[in-house]
Motif scaffolding. Structure first.
Motif, PDB file in Angstrom:
ATOM      1  N   ILE A 139     123.316   2.520  32.008  1.00  0.00           N
ATOM      2  CA  ILE A 139     123.665   3.840  31.471  1.00  0.00           C
ATOM      3  C   ILE A 139     122.404   4.648  31.190  1.00  0.00           C
ATOM      4  N   GLU A 140     121.428   3.997  30.536  1.00  0.00           N
ATOM      5  CA  GLU A 140     120.188   4.692  30.192  1.00  0.00           C
ATOM      6  C   GLU A 140     119.445   5.177  31.437  1.00  0.00           C
ATOM      7  N   LEU A 149     121.589   8.431  33.063  1.00  0.00           N
ATOM      8  CA  LEU A 149     122.157   9.473  32.212  1.00  0.00           C
ATOM      9  C   LEU A 149     122.302  10.808  32.945  1.00  0.00           C
ATOM     10  N   LEU A 197     128.610   9.487  35.862  1.00  0.00           N
ATOM     11  CA  LEU A 197     129.030   8.096  35.718  1.00  0.00           C
ATOM     12  C   LEU A 197     130.551   8.000  35.730  1.00  0.00           C
ATOM     13  N   LEU A 208     130.839   1.512  35.952  1.00  0.00           N
ATOM     14  CA  LEU A 208     130.376   0.765  34.783  1.00  0.00           C
ATOM     15  C   LEU A 208     131.048  -0.610  34.721  1.00  0.00           C
ATOM     16  N   HIS A 234     133.063   6.302  26.927  1.00  0.00           N
ATOM     17  CA  HIS A 234     132.729   7.683  27.291  1.00  0.00           C
ATOM     18  C   HIS A 234     132.063   8.409  26.132  1.00  0.00           C
ATOM     19  N   VAL A 289     128.385   7.337  26.050  1.00  0.00           N
ATOM     20  CA  VAL A 289     127.577   8.012  27.053  1.00  0.00           C
ATOM     21  C   VAL A 289     127.248   9.445  26.611  1.00  0.00           C
TER      22      VAL A 289
END
Length: 224
Positions: free
Chosen positions: A130-131, A134, A138, A143, A167, A170
């Motif tokens: 995720i990082e 960003l 996504l 995921l 969500h 994120v």
């Protein structure tokens, strides 16, 4: 049949079933549809045989959960900024789960109902992904693949591990990253928005105000 339609009335028409209607006056209808493959996928993740799920047409169905999903989608369609794909994926998934519940008379136990949290390694790998992405759009399925679990199980495991829906996590991380860029760099706000994964500058500003209670201008260093 002839009926008086009220806000919140739901008509459920399974794929392959013909139907027609005529309205006596102007009205506004939110029509939702999704691929049968989504229902099959969710059923499999719940440990159900999709072929044995009997979906029966229902008119003027009243269901608080489906109504809430409908209002959420309506609000998203009317919003000024594009939606987060993760949010739409979750709504579609939730709708499929609810339809399966209704077909099962509410007797549905998901595989995540008593599931523990994610393993330390799963959570670390997922958060690192995720990082690192960003600034990308996504999707829930992506995921779930990274974590090595089904979409339905990911939602439960992630919430159990972090206390936050995926969500929302994120969105908060995008907001915090944007705040850090604004406070420590001289990047224009428009570039910060794109680098943090927001659709545009106003999208970033409204999200910051909602989550942080501050605008980009208030976050910027006084010397700038």
């Amino acid at each position: 049949m002839r009926r008086l339609q009220k806000p919140g009335d739901i008509d459920f028409v399974p794929a392959g079933v013909d139907g027609s209607w005529e309205d006596d006056a102007d009205c506004q209808i939110l029509r939702l549809s999704f691929r049968p493959s989504l229902l099959e996928q969710v059923a499999e993740e719940l440990g159900r045989d999709a072929a044995k799920i009997e979906l029966i047409p229902q008119l003027q169905l009243r269901d608080a959960r489906i109504e809430a999903i409908g209002w959420a989608i309506k609000a998203d369609l009317e919003a000024d900024r594009p939606s987060n794909p993760l949010y739409i994926d979750l709504l579609a998934n939730a709708l499929a789960v609810r339809l399966i519940e209704i077909a099962s008379d509410g007797r549905l136990q998901t595989e995540g109902s008593s599931a523990p949290g994610m393993s330390t390694r799963q959570l670390r790998v997922l958060i690192e992904f995720i990082e690192a992405n960003l600034d990308q759009r996504l999707h829930l399925a992506d995921l779930a693949t990274v974590a090595g679990v089904s979409v339905t199980r990911l939602k439960t495991l992630f919430r159990n591990s972090t206390g936050t829906p995926v969500h929302q996590y994120v969105i908060r991380r995008r907001t915090e990253y944007a705040r850090a860029l604004i406070a420590t760099t001289t990047m224009p706000a428009s570039e910060v928005a794109l680098a943090a994964g927001f659709a545009h500058q106003s999208h970033m500003a409204s999200t910051m105000l909602r989550i942080l209670g501050q605008t980009p201008g208030e976050i910027a260093r006084p010397s700038r």
